[in-house]
Enzyme design. Structure first.
Site, PDB file in Angstrom:
ATOM      1  N   GLU A   1       4.611  41.673  25.792  1.00 46.63           N
ATOM      2  CA  GLU A   1       5.969  41.396  26.257  1.00 46.63           C
ATOM      3  C   GLU A   1       5.985  41.472  27.787  1.00 46.63           C
ATOM      4  O   GLU A   1       5.451  42.418  28.343  1.00 46.63           O
ATOM      5  CB  GLU A   1       6.967  42.416  25.695  1.00 46.63           C
ATOM      6  CG  GLU A   1       8.396  42.038  26.042  1.00 46.63           C
ATOM      7  CD  GLU A   1       9.443  42.963  25.414  1.00 46.63           C
ATOM      8  OE1 GLU A   1       9.068  43.940  24.756  1.00 46.63           O
ATOM      9  OE2 GLU A   1      10.624  42.691  25.616  1.00 46.63           O
TER      10      GLU A   1
ATOM     11  N   ALA B   1       6.569  52.225  27.043  1.00 41.79           N
ATOM     12  CA  ALA B   1       5.946  52.038  25.739  1.00 41.79           C
ATOM     13  C   ALA B   1       6.306  50.654  25.235  1.00 41.79           C
ATOM     14  O   ALA B   1       7.132  49.971  25.835  1.00 41.79           O
ATOM     15  CB  ALA B   1       6.448  53.085  24.749  1.00 41.79           C
TER      16      ALA B   1
ATOM     17  N   GLU C   1       6.934  48.226  21.557  1.00 45.74           N
ATOM     18  CA  GLU C   1       7.267  48.320  20.136  1.00 45.74           C
ATOM     19  C   GLU C   1       6.497  47.352  19.239  1.00 45.74           C
ATOM     20  O   GLU C   1       7.009  46.984  18.177  1.00 45.74           O
ATOM     21  CB  GLU C   1       8.769  48.073  19.970  1.00 45.74           C
ATOM     22  CG  GLU C   1       9.234  46.619  20.259  1.00 45.74           C
ATOM     23  CD  GLU C   1       9.752  46.385  21.670  1.00 45.74           C
ATOM     24  OE1 GLU C   1       9.363  47.122  22.587  1.00 45.74           O
ATOM     25  OE2 GLU C   1      10.545  45.442  21.840  1.00 45.74           O
TER      26      GLU C   1
ATOM     27  N   HIS D   1      13.036  55.369  20.378  1.00 50.77           N
ATOM     28  CA  HIS D   1      13.393  54.030  20.851  1.00 50.77           C
ATOM     29  C   HIS D   1      12.436  52.974  20.294  1.00 50.77           C
ATOM     30  O   HIS D   1      12.867  51.975  19.709  1.00 50.77           O
ATOM     31  CB  HIS D   1      13.384  54.023  22.384  1.00 50.77           C
ATOM     32  CG  HIS D   1      13.726  52.708  22.998  1.00 50.77           C
ATOM     33  ND1 HIS D   1      14.989  52.389  23.446  1.00 50.77           N
ATOM     34  CD2 HIS D   1      12.970  51.610  23.236  1.00 50.77           C
ATOM     35  CE1 HIS D   1      14.996  51.156  23.922  1.00 50.77           C
ATOM     36  NE2 HIS D   1      13.775  50.651  23.812  1.00 50.77           N
ATOM     37  N   GLU D   2      11.153  53.204  20.463  1.00 51.90           N
ATOM     38  CA  GLU D   2      10.183  52.192  20.002  1.00 51.90           C
ATOM     39  C   GLU D   2      10.225  52.071  18.480  1.00 51.90           C
ATOM     40  O   GLU D   2      10.141  50.979  17.932  1.00 51.90           O
ATOM     41  CB  GLU D   2       8.762  52.521  20.476  1.00 51.90           C
ATOM     42  CG  GLU D   2       8.620  52.728  21.976  1.00 51.90           C
ATOM     43  CD  GLU D   2       9.210  51.627  22.839  1.00 51.90           C
ATOM     44  OE1 GLU D   2       9.263  50.472  22.399  1.00 51.90           O
ATOM     45  OE2 GLU D   2       9.648  51.946  23.964  1.00 51.90           O
TER      46      GLU D   2
ATOM     47  N   HIS E   1      13.132  50.002  17.341  1.00 51.80           N
ATOM     48  CA  HIS E   1      12.955  48.562  17.557  1.00 51.80           C
ATOM     49  C   HIS E   1      12.460  47.863  16.289  1.00 51.80           C
ATOM     50  O   HIS E   1      12.605  46.644  16.167  1.00 51.80           O
ATOM     51  CB  HIS E   1      11.929  48.316  18.671  1.00 51.80           C
ATOM     52  CG  HIS E   1      12.514  48.145  20.043  1.00 51.80           C
ATOM     53  ND1 HIS E   1      13.608  47.349  20.308  1.00 51.80           N
ATOM     54  CD2 HIS E   1      12.128  48.649  21.249  1.00 51.80           C
ATOM     55  CE1 HIS E   1      13.874  47.390  21.618  1.00 51.80           C
ATOM     56  NE2 HIS E   1      12.995  48.162  22.206  1.00 51.80           N
TER      57      HIS E   1
HETATM   58  N1  B3K Z   1      10.117  46.254  25.108  1.00 51.40           N
HETATM   59  C1  B3K Z   1       9.319  47.039  26.011  1.00 51.40           C
HETATM   60  C2  B3K Z   1       9.450  46.639  27.439  1.00 51.40           C
HETATM   61  C3  B3K Z   1       8.598  45.498  27.830  1.00 51.40           C
HETATM   62  C4  B3K Z   1       8.660  45.281  29.321  1.00 51.40           C
HETATM   63  C5  B3K Z   1       8.008  44.008  29.721  1.00 51.40           C
HETATM   64  N2  B3K Z   1       8.003  43.834  31.153  1.00 51.40           N
HETATM   65  C6  B3K Z   1       9.596  48.485  25.882  1.00 51.40           C
HETATM   66  C7  B3K Z   1      10.937  48.842  25.370  1.00 51.40           C
HETATM   67  O1  B3K Z   1      11.956  48.588  25.950  1.00 51.40           O
HETATM   68  O2  B3K Z   1      10.996  49.394  24.307  1.00 51.40           O
HETATM   69 ZN    ZN Z   2      13.145  48.794  24.180  1.00 55.33          ZN
END
Ligand code: B3K
Ligand code: ZN
Length: 882
Positions: free
Chosen positions: A131, A273, A275, A308-309, A312
């Site tokens: 990501e 982190a 997800e 949080h992760e 997701h």
């Molecule tokens: N979704 C990732 C963040 C990715 C950042 C890319 N530059 C972590 C999070 O927000 O859970």
């Molecule tokens: Zn996130």
């Protein structure tokens, strides 16, 4: 690599231009062949034209710094004339009719990948970060969130280099490669997902294992992988994971869906982190903890990020985003969910205060400066620059307002509908909001303004009391300030949770309220002005507005210090009680700053210091709440409140004055608290014990301010945990005591082999508000414990200096700005994401007094005009100057 016309400059991507790809992807088979220096990736992808795609429409795939080795179509080698491949693009000029399979082989050099996007190495292990647009650094693909496919991944590596071979989904097969020193593993993920959720990890780790039985009775194997020798530090993370899994079942009805859930902690990571489906990859800072090496704050962060992760998995993975403009759909919502989880696990009031402090310190300045953008932006040049406090933290506030407006049951019904309706899909913010409109029958058309208008709304509340009529009138005026690209705004729907606090300190009820919609204890402002009249009151109440911080706005009111002191002592809403104390302190700090700027000696009304000391001593309040209440607004808070002509040295002097006043008046109270909040047994990271430590260390800080430096030196020596040791060290270094250097050396010697603790050592020095801090930070960039290629080290030393040391970064001679700009340019060649984050610490430069402003502008221009900038840094530099 050379910049070509394809990479130079940057195209603007616009929300309104969204179109689906002409081809969808059904399945992907990836084969990773890992070797010490090179990795070969074979990707076999099944494409099908979407309805309406004209036969022969070219297939165009994304790439980034890729090197194509071979291309085959439906099993046969592709003629060189049938395709075009560059580092950034693969085009199949005339695909066959119907479905077809493309097999592309790419060759990567993970050890040279310092951007830490795509496949790279960390401490000898291999890991991926995809990501937002990292998958295109592994193979050519439709690297965008609306293309969902089923992945099967085979990984093959020398056994000596990687014992564990991991990918998304469930394990299918593994074994030795006959006649070699290699082995392999195959993984299959049955849930269609976008490429940004792909992950592959290979390496040799310590593991800790556990199991979780889901609400429907399925058993899930849980494993956390950490660097060799660190296994003993992953226990708290595992506990937090199991609590998160249970909480999501109980509160949102969401069950985990694979047979395994894995977390891998690595030392080199661009953010907190990630997800990835079934295989979360973490910055090890958010996994590893022991009482000796982690603070209470670290434990709380680990709990929050693990949750949080994990959350997701439903909000982001099962339902993902149609395009990156919808990022808040998964991030704001998931932040809201992790905030609620932590509030349930700890003290809800304290969690809310901490979250609002974070919002005000990170998001409000963003919203007030040149980088302001809506929670859902409508254009970007570099999407990685939009993982911002606005998307995350303001995005969470917007979801919180949806809950306030929908009520708890309506909110749950809306969420259930969202999960039902959009599972397996790539959704939009409109889809999400429609679920709440449909579930509750509420018209949320205007609510969409929270996603589309940037800038923090300002609400002025003017109160008047008519004793004869028993009537209280509050006139609310709202304005939304202009922001880049949005000169004029519409009024927003603002939920104001309120209470009227009667003379005895309890809430009184009006018999009639007119002038705005009232739903329970929430007033909903819809127009630019509302005159709200509360009738049937027998004595003048003090209005407590925006309880629980029910909307992300700046509220100013006509309450005088006496009313604010009354709320500070009586408000039944703990958030507003804290807010009242902060507002009182802020009033004093603004006056004192003004005095310093006009060369007068600062004076602050002694009653402000007394209110703070009284709260510290109040036994009816929890220690963690009291610790927050005695913490004065930060220098940055004061700067934000002033908004213009900011002189950080004057703010510092004013704040030191108030700290001194509180310290002197409260000396006995703080000495008493320091003794009584002493540890009651072995260290435990729970919220109640953490609260006692927090209040005790706040007391220690004031004792040192009152002249008792020896207390902090003794506390450092006596500490049996990192929370107390680091607090003492920070106080000693911040107060510039003669023992500072010796304690810093001692700290480094004790923890030199633990990079995460070395980061604390760097941070203490970076944030010390002392002359010479810049020279020290500069010298530390050459220290063997520092590394410019590791994001955690860079953030600890340099980003922390720029964002956390108001007087030294904003030095009147511009040297702080020049140093940081140099580091941005140095880092840009290594890791553009870390560089652009660092550059965004200039975001409030226009609020500074003219001389500092000129220096900051000159440095931003120097960066902006440097040749060969990454898109990340060029974008931030341009917008900061715009
Ligand atoms: N979704 C990732 C963040 C990715 C950042 C890319 N530059 C972590 C999070 O927000 O859970
Ligand atoms: Zn996130």
């Amino acid at each position: 690599m050379e910049l070509t016309s394809e990479t130079a400059g940057a195209e603007v991507v616009r929300l309104v231009d969204y179109v689906a790809t002409p081809y969808r992807i059904d399945t992907v088979h990836l084969d990773f062949r890992l070797d010490e220096t090179e990795t070969v990736v074979v990707a076999e992808t099944a494409f099908t034209p979407r309805d309406g795609t004209a036969p022969g429409t070219p297939l165009v795939l994304d790439g980034d710094e890729l090197w194509l080795v071979e291309a085959r179509l439906d099993g046969a080698p592709l003629a060189a004339t049938a395709y075009e491949a560059s580092e950034r693009r693969f085009t199949l000029k005339a695909p066959p009719a119907g479905s077809f399979r493309l097999m592309l082989t790419t060759r990567l050099r993970p050890a040279e990948n310092t951007k830490l996007m795509g496949l790279y190495r960390s401490s000898g292990n291999w890991c991926t970060q995809c990501e937002a647009e990292g998958f295109r650094r592994i193979t050519y693909f439709h690297d965008r969130p609306d293309v969902l496919a089923v992945y099967t991944t085979r990984i093959e590596a020398p056994k000596a280099l990687a014992k564990s071979l991991l990918s998304n989904g469930n394990p299918v097969e593994s074994g030795d490669v006959p006649g070699t020193d290699r082995h392999f593993a195959v993984w299959h993920d049955p849930f269609p997902k976008p490429s940004y959720l792909f992950a592959m990890v290979a390496g040799t780790f310590d593991t800790i294992e556990d199991r979780f039985v889901t609400m429907s009775g399925r058993e899930v194997a849980l494993t956390i992988y950490v660097e060799h020798g660190r296994g003993a530090k992953a226990g708290y993370a595992m506990d937090a994971l199991k609590r998160s899994m249970r909480w999501d079942e109980e509160v949102f009805g969401r069950e985990y869906d694979l047979d395994v859930f894995m977390i891998v902690a690595v030392g080199d990571f661009n953010m907190g982190a990630m997800e990835n489906k079934g295989l979360n990859v973490f910055n090890d800072k958010y996994v590893l903890a022991s009482p000796r090496t982690a603070t209470d704050v670290d434990y709380a962060h680990i709990e929050g990020v693990i949750a949080h992760e994990y959350f997701h998995n439903w909000t982001g993975n099962r339902i993902t985003c149609r395009d990156w403009f919808q990022l808040c759909l998964k991030e704001g919502l998931t932040v809201f969910r992790d905030q609620e989880f932590s509030a349930d696990q700890r003290s809800r009031a304290v969690k809310r205060i901490s979250d609002v402090r974070l919002l005000k310190s990170h998001q409000f300045p963003e919203d007030a400066g040149p980088l302001a953008h809506p929670v859902r932006p409508n254009l970007y040049k570099e999407i990685n620059n939009f993982y911002t406090a606005t998307v995350y933290e303001k995005g969470a506030e917007v979801v919180r307002m949806l809950k306030t407006l929908s009520g708890a049951d309506g909110f749950r019904a809306g969420m259930d509908l969202y999960f039902d309706r959009h599972d397996g899909m790539a959704a939009t913010v409109e889809d999400f909001v429609a679920c709440f409109a449909d579930a509750t029958g509420r018209d949320l058309t205007d609510f969409m303004l929270w996603y589309t208008q940037s800038g923090t709304p300002e609400v002025m509340a003017a109160t008047s009391w008519d004793a004869g009529a028993g009537r209280l009138k509050i006139v609310f005026d709202q304005t939304v300030p202009p922001t880049p690209g949005q000169p004029t705004k519409k009024p927003m729907p603002i939920p104001i949770r309120f209470g009227l606090v009667g003379p005895d300190g309890t809430d009184v009820q009006a018999t009639r309220i007119t002038g705005a919609t009232v739903e329970g204890d929430v007033l909903v402002l819809e127009a630019a002005r509302h005159e709200v009249v509360f009738e049937g009151l027998t004595a003048r109440p003090v209005p407590s507005l925006l309880r629980g911080f029910s909307a992300p706005v700046r509220l100013t009111s006509t309450l005088d210090p006496a009313d604010q002191s009354f709320l500070a002592a009586n408000d039944g809403d703990p958030f507003n009680r804290w807010q009242a104390i902060q507002s009182l302190a802020m009033r004093g700090l603004i006056e004192a700053t003004d005095a310093v700027r006009h060369k007068r000696s600062p004076t602050v009304d002694g009653r402000i210091a007394e209110a703070i000391v009284a709260t510290a001593a109040l036994e009816t309040l929890d220690p963690d709440f009291r610790a927050l209440a005695v913490g004065l607004p930060s220098e940055a808070d004061v700067a934000r409140e002033l908004a213009l002509d900011v002189d950080p040295d004057a703010i510092f002097a004013a704040r030191e004055h108030l700290r001194g006043l509180v310290a002197t008046r409260g000396r006995d109270v703080f000495a008493d608290l320091y003794a009584r909040m002493a540890p009651e047994g072995a260290y435990a990271p729970d919220a109640a014990s953490a609260g006692r430590r927090s209040l005790r260390n706040a007391a220690l800080d004031y004792l040192v301010r009152a002249g008792d430096g020896a207390a902090a030196v003794a506390a450092y020596g006596a500490a049996d945990n990192m929370t107390d040791r680091l607090a003492a060290l920070t106080i000693v270094v911040g107060a510039d005591l003669t023992e500072a250097d010796a304690l810093l050396d001692d700290f480094h010697d004790r923890f030199a082999d633990d990079p995460l603790v070395v980061d604390k050592w760097l941070m203490v020095q970076a944030t010390a508000p002392v002359d010479g801090a810049l020279d020290r930070v500069r010298a530390l960039t050459a220290h063997p414990s520092f590394s410019i290629t590791n994001p955690n080290r860079v953030r600890a030393l340099i980003t922390t200096f720029a964002s956390g040391n108001q007087t030294q970064f904003n030095r009147a001679d511009g040297a702080g700005f020049a140093f940081v700009a140099d580091r941005v340019l140095e880092l840009d060649r290594i890791n553009p994401q870390v560089a652009s984050r660092l550059l965004s610490t200039f975001r409030s430069w226009r609020a500074l007094e003219p001389r500092r402003q000129a220096y900051a502008e000159a440095e931003l221009k120097r960066v902006a005009t440097t040749a060969g900038l990454s898109r990340d840094v060029a974008d931030i530099a341009e917008r900061s100057l715009g």
